[in-house]
Design a protein around this motif. Structure first.
Motif, PDB file in Angstrom:
ATOM      1  N   UNK A  57      46.871  62.116  21.865  1.00  0.00           N
ATOM      2  CA  UNK A  57      46.856  61.100  22.916  1.00  0.00           C
ATOM      3  C   UNK A  57      46.340  59.790  22.316  1.00  0.00           C
ATOM      4  N   UNK A  58      47.300  58.969  21.842  1.00  0.00           N
ATOM      5  CA  UNK A  58      46.944  57.704  21.200  1.00  0.00           C
ATOM      6  C   UNK A  58      48.131  56.754  21.312  1.00  0.00           C
ATOM      7  N   UNK A  59      47.858  55.490  21.319  1.00  0.00           N
ATOM      8  CA  UNK A  59      48.903  54.489  21.218  1.00  0.00           C
ATOM      9  C   UNK A  59      49.389  54.542  19.768  1.00  0.00           C
ATOM     10  N   UNK A  60      50.675  54.755  19.551  1.00  0.00           N
ATOM     11  CA  UNK A  60      51.140  54.971  18.178  1.00  0.00           C
ATOM     12  C   UNK A  60      50.959  53.748  17.294  1.00  0.00           C
ATOM     13  N   UNK A  61      50.730  52.583  17.873  1.00  0.00           N
ATOM     14  CA  UNK A  61      50.425  51.435  17.014  1.00  0.00           C
ATOM     15  C   UNK A  61      49.067  51.614  16.351  1.00  0.00           C
ATOM     16  N   UNK A  62      48.204  52.460  16.933  1.00  0.00           N
ATOM     17  CA  UNK A  62      46.894  52.776  16.351  1.00  0.00           C
ATOM     18  C   UNK A  62      46.933  54.050  15.505  1.00  0.00           C
ATOM     19  N   UNK A  63      48.062  54.734  15.477  1.00  0.00           N
ATOM     20  CA  UNK A  63      48.202  56.000  14.767  1.00  0.00           C
ATOM     21  C   UNK A  63      48.213  55.778  13.260  1.00  0.00           C
ATOM     22  N   UNK A  64      47.260  56.367  12.584  1.00  0.00           N
ATOM     23  CA  UNK A  64      47.183  56.321  11.119  1.00  0.00           C
ATOM     24  C   UNK A  64      47.519  57.713  10.611  1.00  0.00           C
ATOM     25  N   UNK A  77      61.518  54.111  23.300  1.00  0.00           N
ATOM     26  CA  UNK A  77      60.209  53.579  22.913  1.00  0.00           C
ATOM     27  C   UNK A  77      60.323  52.171  22.339  1.00  0.00           C
ATOM     28  N   UNK A  78      61.152  51.984  21.319  1.00  0.00           N
ATOM     29  CA  UNK A  78      61.130  50.731  20.556  1.00  0.00           C
ATOM     30  C   UNK A  78      61.544  49.518  21.380  1.00  0.00           C
ATOM     31  N   UNK A  79      62.256  49.721  22.478  1.00  0.00           N
ATOM     32  CA  UNK A  79      62.721  48.600  23.300  1.00  0.00           C
ATOM     33  C   UNK A  79      61.600  47.957  24.122  1.00  0.00           C
ATOM     34  N   UNK A  80      60.429  48.530  24.078  1.00  0.00           N
ATOM     35  CA  UNK A  80      59.288  47.993  24.827  1.00  0.00           C
ATOM     36  C   UNK A  80      58.436  47.050  23.982  1.00  0.00           C
ATOM     37  N   UNK A  83      60.009  41.761  18.637  1.00  0.00           N
ATOM     38  CA  UNK A  83      60.568  41.967  17.294  1.00  0.00           C
ATOM     39  C   UNK A  83      59.555  42.403  16.240  1.00  0.00           C
ATOM     40  N   UNK A  84      58.477  41.665  16.048  1.00  0.00           N
ATOM     41  CA  UNK A  84      57.519  41.978  14.982  1.00  0.00           C
ATOM     42  C   UNK A  84      56.849  43.327  15.228  1.00  0.00           C
ATOM     43  N   UNK A  85      56.422  43.575  16.452  1.00  0.00           N
ATOM     44  CA  UNK A  85      55.752  44.838  16.799  1.00  0.00           C
ATOM     45  C   UNK A  85      56.749  46.002  16.692  1.00  0.00           C
ATOM     46  N   UNK A  88      57.117  46.928  13.104  1.00  0.00           N
ATOM     47  CA  UNK A  88      55.937  47.691  12.683  1.00  0.00           C
ATOM     48  C   UNK A  88      56.064  49.147  13.121  1.00  0.00           C
ATOM     49  N   UNK A  89      56.567  49.366  14.320  1.00  0.00           N
ATOM     50  CA  UNK A  89      56.774  50.732  14.803  1.00  0.00           C
ATOM     51  C   UNK A  89      57.851  51.440  13.983  1.00  0.00           C
ATOM     52  N   UNK A  90      58.920  50.730  13.637  1.00  0.00           N
ATOM     53  CA  UNK A  90      59.950  51.333  12.785  1.00  0.00           C
ATOM     54  C   UNK A  90      59.372  51.691  11.418  1.00  0.00           C
ATOM     55  N   UNK A  91      58.447  50.881  10.904  1.00  0.00           N
ATOM     56  CA  UNK A  91      57.779  51.210   9.636  1.00  0.00           C
ATOM     57  C   UNK A  91      56.962  52.490   9.778  1.00  0.00           C
ATOM     58  N   UNK A  92      56.349  52.693  10.954  1.00  0.00           N
ATOM     59  CA  UNK A  92      55.608  53.941  11.178  1.00  0.00           C
ATOM     60  C   UNK A  92      56.570  55.128  11.138  1.00  0.00           C
ATOM     61  N   UNK A  93      57.761  54.969  11.719  1.00  0.00           N
ATOM     62  CA  UNK A  93      58.784  56.013  11.611  1.00  0.00           C
ATOM     63  C   UNK A  93      59.070  56.292  10.138  1.00  0.00           C
ATOM     64  N   UNK A  94      59.279  55.221   9.389  1.00  0.00           N
ATOM     65  CA  UNK A  94      59.615  55.336   7.967  1.00  0.00           C
ATOM     66  C   UNK A  94      58.504  56.014   7.181  1.00  0.00           C
ATOM     67  N   UNK A  95      57.289  55.533   7.329  1.00  0.00           N
ATOM     68  CA  UNK A  95      56.161  56.075   6.571  1.00  0.00           C
ATOM     69  C   UNK A  95      55.922  57.551   6.862  1.00  0.00           C
ATOM     70  N   UNK A  96      56.292  57.991   8.044  1.00  0.00           N
ATOM     71  CA  UNK A  96      56.071  59.387   8.419  1.00  0.00           C
ATOM     72  C   UNK A  96      57.220  60.306   8.011  1.00  0.00           C
ATOM     73  N   UNK A  97      58.322  59.737   7.527  1.00  0.00           N
ATOM     74  CA  UNK A  97      59.501  60.526   7.170  1.00  0.00           C
ATOM     75  C   UNK A  97      59.491  60.858   5.682  1.00  0.00           C
ATOM     76  N   UNK A  98      59.628  62.144   5.355  1.00  0.00           N
ATOM     77  CA  UNK A  98      59.687  62.580   3.956  1.00  0.00           C
ATOM     78  C   UNK A  98      60.917  62.022   3.264  1.00  0.00           C
ATOM     79  N   UNK A  99      60.850  61.941   1.931  1.00  0.00           N
ATOM     80  CA  UNK A  99      62.044  61.624   1.159  1.00  0.00           C
ATOM     81  C   UNK A  99      63.096  62.673   1.499  1.00  0.00           C
ATOM     82  N   UNK A 100      64.309  62.231   1.742  1.00  0.00           N
ATOM     83  CA  UNK A 100      65.422  63.076   2.169  1.00  0.00           C
ATOM     84  C   UNK A 100      65.209  63.671   3.563  1.00  0.00           C
ATOM     85  N   UNK A 101      64.221  63.150   4.294  1.00  0.00           N
ATOM     86  CA  UNK A 101      64.013  63.556   5.683  1.00  0.00           C
ATOM     87  C   UNK A 101      64.871  62.708   6.605  1.00  0.00           C
TER      88      UNK A 101
END
Length: 181
Positions: A57-64, A77-80, A83-85, A88-101
């Motif tokens: 239970x966290x705002x994903x912008x605070x999710x580390x 989600x992303x439509x809320x 642009x800049x924010x 940043x959320x798309x980067x969180x998607x990226x950072x959490x995705x494994x190589x070839x994920x």
């Protein structure tokens, strides 16, 4: 064949994850939502799933997060976010995705039907998403490409009289994309 790890950012009711866990072998399911009530609904939805489960239970912008997952997804989600924010959320998607994920993202897209049904809903006082901005599929696709993803498939479909776009991406980079991007 190997069990996968799944992360959903903004899990809502959890029904998509229930479906994924019925279709694929899932080792661990991690669901994040800032709305405690929705997270409780997701817990109930996923109650019988036999994989390890984590509900955050966290705002994903605070999710580390240092972990990476085989599949990262979000819907509605992303439509809320502006642009800049949103990027940043798309980067969180990226950072959490494994190589070839894989990463799957769905969002409302601009269309005459979207505008028509939104205006009617607003007029009737039924529209609850005042911060929602429909997005062009090509913009989201280009942003995800800039983060090291390859588009596997994208589509536009109707959902509850509103038009949504969605895309499945594969992460093909070897290093995590971070705030450097």
């Amino acid at each position: 064949d190997n069990p996968i790890n799944i992360l959903e950012l903004g899990c809502g009711t959890g029904y998509i994850n229930k479906y994924l866990c019925q279709k694929y072998k899932v080792k661990k399911l991690t669901l994040i939502d800032s709305n405690k009530k929705m997270l409780d609904i997701a817990k109930n939805t996923c109650l019988k799933i036999q994989s390890e489960k984590e509900f955050i239970n966290i705002d994903f912008s605070d999710f580390k997060n240092d972990k990476q997952y085989d599949l990262v997804h979000s819907q509605g989600v992303i439509e809320h976010f502006e642009n800049k924010k949103r990027y940043e959320l798309l980067k969180k998607h990226c950072n959490a995705t494994k190589k070839n994920g894989y990463c799957i993202i769905y969002f409302p897209t601009h269309s005459k039907s979207y505008l028509f049904f939104r205006k009617i809903s607003e007029f009737l006082g039924l529209w609850k998403f005042s911060d929602e901005v429909p997005l062009e599929k090509k913009i989201v696709v280009e942003e995800m490409k800039s983060l090291g993803f390859t588009v596997i498939k994208s589509n536009i479909f109707w959902k509850y009289f509103l038009t949504e776009a969605g895309a499945i991406f594969k992460r093909s980079v070897s290093e995590k994309t971070s705030s450097k991007s």
